[in-house]
Design a protein around this motif. Structure first.
Motif, PDB file in Angstrom:
ATOM      1  N   LEU A   1       6.496   5.213  25.491  1.00  0.00           N
ATOM      2  CA  LEU A   1       6.648   6.441  24.877  1.00  0.00           C
ATOM      3  C   LEU A   1       7.965   7.075  25.349  1.00  0.00           C
ATOM      4  O   LEU A   1       8.392   8.127  24.808  1.00  0.00           O
ATOM      5  CB  LEU A   1       5.727   7.445  24.870  1.00  0.00           C
ATOM      6  CG  LEU A   1       4.339   6.861  24.195  1.00  0.00           C
ATOM      7  CD1 LEU A   1       3.200   7.940  24.459  1.00  0.00           C
ATOM      8  CD2 LEU A   1       4.590   7.032  22.692  1.00  0.00           C
ATOM      9  N   ASP A   2       8.477   6.572  26.526  1.00  0.00           N
ATOM     10  CA  ASP A   2       9.302   7.240  27.352  1.00  0.00           C
ATOM     11  C   ASP A   2      10.925   6.892  26.715  1.00  0.00           C
ATOM     12  O   ASP A   2      11.765   7.230  27.413  1.00  0.00           O
ATOM     13  CB  ASP A   2       9.475   6.998  28.764  1.00  0.00           C
ATOM     14  CG  ASP A   2       9.776   7.987  29.705  1.00  0.00           C
ATOM     15  OD1 ASP A   2       9.677   8.068  30.782  1.00  0.00           O
ATOM     16  OD2 ASP A   2       9.855   9.157  29.088  1.00  0.00           O
ATOM     17  N   ILE A   3      11.002   6.239  25.723  1.00  0.00           N
ATOM     18  CA  ILE A   3      12.314   5.272  25.508  1.00  0.00           C
ATOM     19  C   ILE A   3      13.218   6.409  24.897  1.00  0.00           C
ATOM     20  O   ILE A   3      14.439   6.539  25.089  1.00  0.00           O
ATOM     21  CB  ILE A   3      11.970   3.956  25.012  1.00  0.00           C
ATOM     22  CG1 ILE A   3      11.479   3.128  25.687  1.00  0.00           C
ATOM     23  CG2 ILE A   3      13.502   3.436  24.359  1.00  0.00           C
ATOM     24  CD1 ILE A   3      10.860   1.800  24.999  1.00  0.00           C
ATOM     25  N   TYR A   4      12.752   6.876  23.788  1.00  0.00           N
ATOM     26  CA  TYR A   4      13.502   7.796  22.862  1.00  0.00           C
ATOM     27  C   TYR A   4      13.483   9.360  23.186  1.00  0.00           C
ATOM     28  O   TYR A   4      12.637   9.771  23.895  1.00  0.00           O
ATOM     29  CB  TYR A   4      12.869   7.495  21.334  1.00  0.00           C
ATOM     30  CG  TYR A   4      13.265   6.210  20.933  1.00  0.00           C
ATOM     31  CD1 TYR A   4      12.089   5.308  20.665  1.00  0.00           C
ATOM     32  CD2 TYR A   4      14.285   5.520  20.662  1.00  0.00           C
ATOM     33  CE1 TYR A   4      12.203   4.176  20.282  1.00  0.00           C
ATOM     34  CE2 TYR A   4      14.670   4.221  20.369  1.00  0.00           C
ATOM     35  CZ  TYR A   4      13.371   3.582  20.142  1.00  0.00           C
ATOM     36  OH  TYR A   4      13.584   2.240  19.667  1.00  0.00           O
ATOM     37  N   GLY A   5      14.724   9.952  22.704  1.00  0.00           N
ATOM     38  CA  GLY A   5      14.591  11.266  22.804  1.00  0.00           C
ATOM     39  C   GLY A   5      14.511  12.000  21.529  1.00  0.00           C
ATOM     40  O   GLY A   5      14.117  11.610  20.510  1.00  0.00           O
ATOM     41  N   VAL A   6      14.647  13.370  21.492  1.00  0.00           N
ATOM     42  CA  VAL A   6      14.698  14.381  20.112  1.00  0.00           C
ATOM     43  C   VAL A   6      15.423  13.539  19.069  1.00  0.00           C
ATOM     44  O   VAL A   6      14.829  13.838  18.023  1.00  0.00           O
ATOM     45  CB  VAL A   6      15.180  15.727  20.691  1.00  0.00           C
ATOM     46  CG1 VAL A   6      14.999  16.512  19.323  1.00  0.00           C
ATOM     47  CG2 VAL A   6      14.209  16.579  21.626  1.00  0.00           C
ATOM     48  N   PHE A   7      16.729  13.233  19.304  1.00  0.00           N
ATOM     49  CA  PHE A   7      17.579  12.955  18.253  1.00  0.00           C
ATOM     50  C   PHE A   7      16.842  11.600  17.528  1.00  0.00           C
ATOM     51  O   PHE A   7      16.775  11.654  16.048  1.00  0.00           O
ATOM     52  CB  PHE A   7      18.854  12.477  18.582  1.00  0.00           C
ATOM     53  CG  PHE A   7      19.800  11.854  17.721  1.00  0.00           C
ATOM     54  CD1 PHE A   7      20.085  10.505  17.375  1.00  0.00           C
ATOM     55  CD2 PHE A   7      20.272  12.666  16.535  1.00  0.00           C
ATOM     56  CE1 PHE A   7      20.807   9.985  16.405  1.00  0.00           C
ATOM     57  CE2 PHE A   7      21.118  12.165  15.748  1.00  0.00           C
ATOM     58  CZ  PHE A   7      21.386  10.850  15.512  1.00  0.00           C
ATOM     59  N   GLU A   8      16.479  10.757  18.230  1.00  0.00           N
ATOM     60  CA  GLU A   8      15.379   9.528  17.688  1.00  0.00           C
ATOM     61  C   GLU A   8      14.447   9.862  16.871  1.00  0.00           C
ATOM     62  O   GLU A   8      13.848   9.496  15.684  1.00  0.00           O
ATOM     63  CB  GLU A   8      15.196   8.440  18.585  1.00  0.00           C
ATOM     64  CG  GLU A   8      16.497   7.613  19.286  1.00  0.00           C
ATOM     65  CD  GLU A   8      17.473   8.282  20.315  1.00  0.00           C
ATOM     66  OE1 GLU A   8      16.697   9.329  20.750  1.00  0.00           O
ATOM     67  OE2 GLU A   8      18.527   8.066  20.070  1.00  0.00           O
ATOM     68  N   LEU A   9      13.689  10.941  17.602  1.00  0.00           N
ATOM     69  CA  LEU A   9      12.297  11.311  16.926  1.00  0.00           C
ATOM     70  C   LEU A   9      12.544  11.983  15.485  1.00  0.00           C
ATOM     71  O   LEU A   9      12.008  11.810  14.713  1.00  0.00           O
ATOM     72  CB  LEU A   9      11.819  12.510  17.842  1.00  0.00           C
ATOM     73  CG  LEU A   9      10.356  13.031  17.342  1.00  0.00           C
ATOM     74  CD1 LEU A   9       9.403  12.087  17.491  1.00  0.00           C
ATOM     75  CD2 LEU A   9      10.112  14.430  17.936  1.00  0.00           C
ATOM     76  N   GLN A  10      13.659  12.736  15.543  1.00  0.00           N
ATOM     77  CA  GLN A  10      14.168  13.526  14.004  1.00  0.00           C
ATOM     78  C   GLN A  10      14.464  12.331  13.204  1.00  0.00           C
ATOM     79  O   GLN A  10      14.356  12.607  11.910  1.00  0.00           O
ATOM     80  CB  GLN A  10      14.964  14.659  14.331  1.00  0.00           C
ATOM     81  CG  GLN A  10      14.423  15.884  15.209  1.00  0.00           C
ATOM     82  CD  GLN A  10      15.189  17.007  15.515  1.00  0.00           C
ATOM     83  OE1 GLN A  10      16.341  16.597  15.453  1.00  0.00           O
ATOM     84  NE2 GLN A  10      14.518  17.837  15.574  1.00  0.00           N
TER      85      GLN A  10
ATOM     86  N   LYS B   1      18.089   9.017  23.603  1.00  0.00           N
ATOM     87  CA  LYS B   1      17.562   8.028  24.528  1.00  0.00           C
ATOM     88  C   LYS B   1      18.754   7.908  25.544  1.00  0.00           C
ATOM     89  O   LYS B   1      18.090   7.327  26.611  1.00  0.00           O
ATOM     90  CB  LYS B   1      17.628   6.784  23.787  1.00  0.00           C
ATOM     91  CG  LYS B   1      18.642   6.293  23.060  1.00  0.00           C
ATOM     92  CD  LYS B   1      18.517   5.031  22.140  1.00  0.00           C
ATOM     93  CE  LYS B   1      19.722   4.615  21.742  1.00  0.00           C
ATOM     94  NZ  LYS B   1      19.471   3.748  20.557  1.00  0.00           N
ATOM     95  N   LEU B   2      19.830   8.376  25.510  1.00  0.00           N
ATOM     96  CA  LEU B   2      20.797   8.211  26.620  1.00  0.00           C
ATOM     97  C   LEU B   2      20.572   9.597  27.552  1.00  0.00           C
ATOM     98  O   LEU B   2      21.117   9.345  28.717  1.00  0.00           O
ATOM     99  CB  LEU B   2      22.069   7.959  26.338  1.00  0.00           C
ATOM    100  CG  LEU B   2      22.243   6.762  25.150  1.00  0.00           C
ATOM    101  CD1 LEU B   2      23.471   6.856  24.645  1.00  0.00           C
ATOM    102  CD2 LEU B   2      22.165   5.671  26.006  1.00  0.00           C
TER     103      LEU B   2
END
Lengths: 328, 296
Positions: B215-224, B293-294
């Motif tokens: 679960l720790d791989i992606y951030g907000v941008f990828e989520l949206q 993610k970065l």
């Protein structure tokens, strides 16, 4: 979705839907259609939605929810902070309060504009009285309407007491499209250019008037021309002076904004000037009607002067007298 | 994003601006593109001319029907109507709750107060009075002179040049203010569109067991982005084409996190979305927002 956010949404969704319905209703039909109950809850719902938006921005990653709340808040903001016009009461407050107050605020500029206008008139009069060839320079042929230094006394007298049946119409059309209406609006609008074109406009308009007086005076018709001009002239010239004053007011705000930002000063001055200009349009309409009716019906010089004086006193009392009555 | 009538319209981004409401919340508004404003103005002009033509026909018909009795009165009425139309079209419409003339409404624009306070009718009057100076007066003066035959190249250049300068005025300031807007303290923004009472939040029946590392791989941008893909896809379709975005994204995610389960693509992504979102929202409560993610 975390439990807290789920309940956050569940609790508030009903309010949002209700706000949405109210806002849509106002956008379609205006605020009048809302019931008293709705009218009272609208601002409360709006503020609740705004705070929900703040919370959602900070704690929720549901983009659809955030966008929905953004859109709803913006629409509700425009409804709550929209223009509040209720035609009759706004009109009433305009005539009873806003207009006289705006004109009173402009009194220094009014004096300057009046001085420029009469200064121009005096200059025009002296120039033409000294040398009639100045007349054609000051008044272009299409505006002279057949009144030139070459006209005979009889033809000039005729223009003063013309009893043609089309007078009212001609005067009304003249009100709408005439040189003077354009001069008034132009004098205001050119205030944007720091007041200099306004000053030139006032002087040149005055000069035209002065030249006309000089021409008629040479034929001994000076007094008669005065009556003919002043029936509506007191109102119309007053209107032009106020328009020029409004223009100067805006120009002054742009040049000398004082302690506030230039744009703020311009906006505040613009509002006062706009109120004065709305009044100027009313005055020009009144002048147009006086011109048509007065010239057709009234032929005696003394009566014309009496009407002119009465109207002028009326305007002065309305603008500068109302305030004191309010305080007392 | 679907709006209230269910249209997925292509959204051309305008220039983003913030408006601070009196309550202190910053609303995000968009400034329209130049073409939208010009289009709205031209539409309004066309409508004014059309209304004037209809009005003239109506007056002429009435005059003709009554045999021209009281002939002067008709001309007076026509003059009044034409004057009121030109002078008050913009002011009266912009003072309505919509804050927009029909031309502006067509292009989904509206007038607002620049400082976020209430839009006053005096501001609306002021901004429209200056349009007289910017546009109507020079051009009508030019037309007047041309009609008299006194228009030469100099007059035409002066009038047109004057109008052009004011036309280009909005390009020289940050908020695209016309001269009238500057004086009146207003600006023209895109009207906020009514969005659907939020699309149902993406719920899922299946919950899958993801590890923290997965679960720790992606951030907000990828989520949206994932949210977008899920909303546009039709759930429950058993066969998907090769290049269906859902299939592509599902394959990419499965590879990235090393997932070996055999669930339907949609169910898998929905479960993954819910899990990642719960995790990121919990982090938000602790003040950590991971943008993408970065972002570590």
């Amino acid at each position: 979705m975390t439990q807290s956010l789920r309940s956050f949404r569940a609790e508030r969704e009903r309010d949002w839907v209700r706000l949405d319905a109210l806002v849509t209703q106002v956008e379609r039909g205006g605020v009048r259609k809302l019931s008293d109950d709705d009218l009272l809850t609208l601002p409360a719902l709006y503020r609740a939605t705004l705070s929900a938006l703040s919370v959602a921005r900070e704690t929720s990653l549901d983009r659809a929810l955030t966008l929905y709340l953004e859109a709803l808040s913006a629409r509700a903001y425009f409804v709550v902070y929209g223009v509040r016009t209720s035609a009759t009461s706004r009109l009433r407050s305009f005539f009873l309060d806003a207009w006289p107050r705006a004109v009173r605020t402009l009194w220094p500029e009014t004096l300057i504009a009046a001085a420029l206008l009469f200064g121009g008139a005096l200059t025009g009069y002296l120039l033409v009285a000294h040398d009639p060839s100045w007349y054609t320079a000051l008044i272009p042929p299409e505006m002279a309407g057949g009144r030139t230094p070459a006209s005979s006394t009889a033809s000039l007298r005729e223009t003063l007491y013309d009893t043609g049946s089309h007078n009212f119409l001609a005067a009304f059309a003249a009100f709408l499209f005439t040189n003077n209406a354009r001069v008034a609006i132009l004098a205001f609008a050119l205030g944007f250019a720091f007041g200099l074109p306004t000053a030139l406009l006032l002087v040149s308009t005055g000069a035209m008037g002065g030249a006309l007086v000089a021409l008629f005076a040479q034929h001994g018709l000076g007094v008669a021309l005065g009556g003919w001009l002043l029936i509506h002239g007191t109102t119309e010239l007053f209107a032009i002076v106020i328009a020029g004053a409004a223009g100067f007011h805006v120009g002054k705000a742009l040049v000398l904004p004082g302690r506030v930002a230039r744009t703020t000063a311009a906006a505040v001055a613009g509002r006062t000037a706009a109120t004065a200009m709305a009044g100027v349009i009313v005055m020009l309409a009144v002048a147009g009607m006086l011109e048509g009716i007065g010239r057709q019906v009234i032929h005696g010089d003394a009566v014309r002067y009496a009407v002119a004086a009465a109207v002028l006193i009326g305007w002065l009392g309305y603008f500068y007298g109302t305030g004191r009555r309010g305080h007392g | 994003m679907a709006d209230a009538v269910g249209r997925h319209t292509l959204h051309v981004p305008g220039h983003a601006r913030q408006l601070i409401t009196p309550e202190g919340v910053a609303l995000r508004l968009e400034l329209p593109l130049a073409g939208e404003r010009i289009g709205a103005f031209l539409t309004d002009l066309a409508l004014i001319v059309a209304t004037l033509v209809l009005f003239s026909i109506a007056v002429a018909l009435i005059a003709w029907a009554t045999g021209g009795v009281g002939g002067e009165a008709y001309v007076v009425i026509w003059l009044l109507g034409a004057f009121v139309l030109r002078a008050f079209w913009f002011t009266l419409f912009e003072a309505s709750p919509r804050g927009a003339t029909p031309g502006k409404r067509w292009f989904r624009l509206r007038v607002a107060a620049h400082d976020g306070q209430r839009l006053s009718i005096d501001a609306v009057i002021a901004r429209n009075l200056l349009r007289e100076l910017e546009f109507f007066l020079p051009l009508s003066a030019l037309a007047y002179r041309a009609h008299d035959g006194a228009a030469d190249a100099a007059t035409a250049l002066l009038a047109l040049g004057w109008t052009l300068i004011f036309l280009l005025f909005p390009l020289f300031n940050r908020d695209r203010l016309r001269a009238g807007d500057l004086i009146a303290g207003t600006w023209v923004v895109r009207a906020p569109r009514a969005l659907l009472a939020s699309d149902a939040s993406l719920t899922t029946a299946t919950t899958l067991d993801f590890s923290d590392a997965q679960l720790d791989i992606y951030g907000v941008f990828e989520l949206q982005t994932l949210e977008d893909v899920l909303r546009r896809a039709t759930p429950g379709a058993m066969r998907r084409r090769e290049d269906d975005p859902l299939a592509v994204v599902a394959a990419a995610v499965r590879t990235r996190i090393g997932w070996t389960g055999r669930e339907d693509d949609h169910a898998f992504l929905a479960a993954y979305y819910a899990a990642v979102r719960a995790r990121l929202e919990r982090q938000l409560l602790f003040g950590k927002r991971r943008r993408d993610k970065l972002d570590r």
